[in-house]
Design a protein around this motif. Sequence first.
Motif, PDB file in Angstrom:
ATOM      1  N   THR A  47      30.989  36.968  45.499  1.00 41.67           N
ATOM      2  CA  THR A  47      32.176  36.952  46.357  1.00 41.67           C
ATOM      3  C   THR A  47      33.381  36.402  45.608  1.00 41.67           C
ATOM      4  O   THR A  47      34.490  36.930  45.716  1.00 41.67           O
ATOM      5  CB  THR A  47      31.901  36.096  47.613  1.00 41.67           C
ATOM      6  OG1 THR A  47      30.739  36.592  48.263  1.00 41.67           O
ATOM      7  CG2 THR A  47      33.077  36.122  48.556  1.00 41.67           C
ATOM      8  N   ILE A  48      33.165  35.351  44.833  1.00 47.12           N
ATOM      9  CA  ILE A  48      34.253  34.768  44.046  1.00 47.12           C
ATOM     10  C   ILE A  48      34.738  35.766  43.001  1.00 47.12           C
ATOM     11  O   ILE A  48      35.945  35.948  42.813  1.00 47.12           O
ATOM     12  CB  ILE A  48      33.796  33.457  43.385  1.00 47.12           C
ATOM     13  CG1 ILE A  48      33.519  32.398  44.453  1.00 47.12           C
ATOM     14  CG2 ILE A  48      34.839  32.951  42.387  1.00 47.12           C
ATOM     15  CD1 ILE A  48      32.865  31.146  43.924  1.00 47.12           C
ATOM     16  N   GLU A  49      33.815  36.441  42.324  1.00 45.96           N
ATOM     17  CA  GLU A  49      34.201  37.425  41.312  1.00 45.96           C
ATOM     18  C   GLU A  49      34.969  38.589  41.931  1.00 45.96           C
ATOM     19  O   GLU A  49      35.987  39.029  41.401  1.00 45.96           O
ATOM     20  CB  GLU A  49      32.974  37.956  40.577  1.00 45.96           C
ATOM     21  CG  GLU A  49      33.340  38.912  39.478  1.00 45.96           C
ATOM     22  CD  GLU A  49      32.145  39.390  38.687  1.00 45.96           C
ATOM     23  OE1 GLU A  49      32.354  40.266  37.844  1.00 45.96           O
ATOM     24  OE2 GLU A  49      31.027  38.901  38.914  1.00 45.96           O
ATOM     25  N   SER A  50      34.509  39.060  43.081  1.00 42.31           N
ATOM     26  CA  SER A  50      35.197  40.150  43.765  1.00 42.31           C
ATOM     27  C   SER A  50      36.606  39.738  44.191  1.00 42.31           C
ATOM     28  O   SER A  50      37.562  40.493  44.022  1.00 42.31           O
ATOM     29  CB  SER A  50      34.378  40.579  44.981  1.00 42.31           C
ATOM     30  OG  SER A  50      35.084  41.502  45.742  1.00 42.31           O
ATOM     31  N   GLY A  51      36.718  38.543  44.729  1.00 41.75           N
ATOM     32  CA  GLY A  51      38.033  38.045  45.141  1.00 41.75           C
ATOM     33  C   GLY A  51      38.971  37.857  43.966  1.00 41.75           C
ATOM     34  O   GLY A  51      40.168  38.167  44.053  1.00 41.75           O
ATOM     35  N   THR A  52      38.440  37.370  42.852  1.00 40.12           N
ATOM     36  CA  THR A  52      39.258  37.196  41.660  1.00 40.12           C
ATOM     37  C   THR A  52      39.732  38.540  41.124  1.00 40.12           C
ATOM     38  O   THR A  52      40.899  38.708  40.772  1.00 40.12           O
ATOM     39  CB  THR A  52      38.452  36.461  40.572  1.00 40.12           C
ATOM     40  OG1 THR A  52      37.998  35.219  41.087  1.00 40.12           O
ATOM     41  CG2 THR A  52      39.297  36.215  39.337  1.00 40.12           C
ATOM     42  N   ARG A  53      38.828  39.517  41.089  1.00 38.81           N
ATOM     43  CA  ARG A  53      39.218  40.846  40.611  1.00 38.81           C
ATOM     44  C   ARG A  53      40.270  41.470  41.525  1.00 38.81           C
ATOM     45  O   ARG A  53      41.209  42.110  41.053  1.00 38.81           O
ATOM     46  CB  ARG A  53      38.006  41.759  40.504  1.00 38.81           C
ATOM     47  CG  ARG A  53      37.105  41.408  39.356  1.00 38.81           C
ATOM     48  CD  ARG A  53      36.012  42.446  39.183  1.00 38.81           C
ATOM     49  NE  ARG A  53      35.048  42.017  38.188  1.00 38.81           N
ATOM     50  CZ  ARG A  53      35.197  42.179  36.891  1.00 38.81           C
ATOM     51  NH1 ARG A  53      36.277  42.750  36.430  1.00 38.81           N
ATOM     52  NH2 ARG A  53      34.264  41.759  36.061  1.00 38.81           N
ATOM     53  N   SER A  54      40.114  41.293  42.833  1.00 41.65           N
ATOM     54  CA  SER A  54      41.108  41.833  43.779  1.00 41.65           C
ATOM     55  C   SER A  54      42.453  41.180  43.571  1.00 41.65           C
ATOM     56  O   SER A  54      43.496  41.848  43.589  1.00 41.65           O
ATOM     57  CB  SER A  54      40.643  41.613  45.210  1.00 41.65           C
ATOM     58  OG  SER A  54      39.462  42.315  45.463  1.00 41.65           O
ATOM     59  N   GLY A  55      42.465  39.857  43.370  1.00 45.31           N
ATOM     60  CA  GLY A  55      43.712  39.149  43.127  1.00 45.31           C
ATOM     61  C   GLY A  55      44.397  39.606  41.860  1.00 45.31           C
ATOM     62  O   GLY A  55      45.616  39.802  41.821  1.00 45.31           O
TER      63      GLY A  55
END
Length: 64
Positions: A47-55
């Motif tokens: 979830t953290i990786e996905s959120g970072t990539r989206s940001g």
Amino acid sequence: MTVSLPLVVLLGFFAWGAVKFLGVRTWIVVLIALFGFWLSDTFVAPTIESGTRSGVDIVNGSHD
């Protein structure tokens, strides 16, 4: 000209700046880094990786 830096280099630069110029103690930076390291082994990591990539995609603009 495009310059590509890994996110970890950018975060390391900010950590160095916080220690050098803001007076943040080094042990606090180490503690936060260890927390992130241990957090990467939990179920929250994807979830953290996905959120970072989206940001990053939002900041850079999507090039689909």
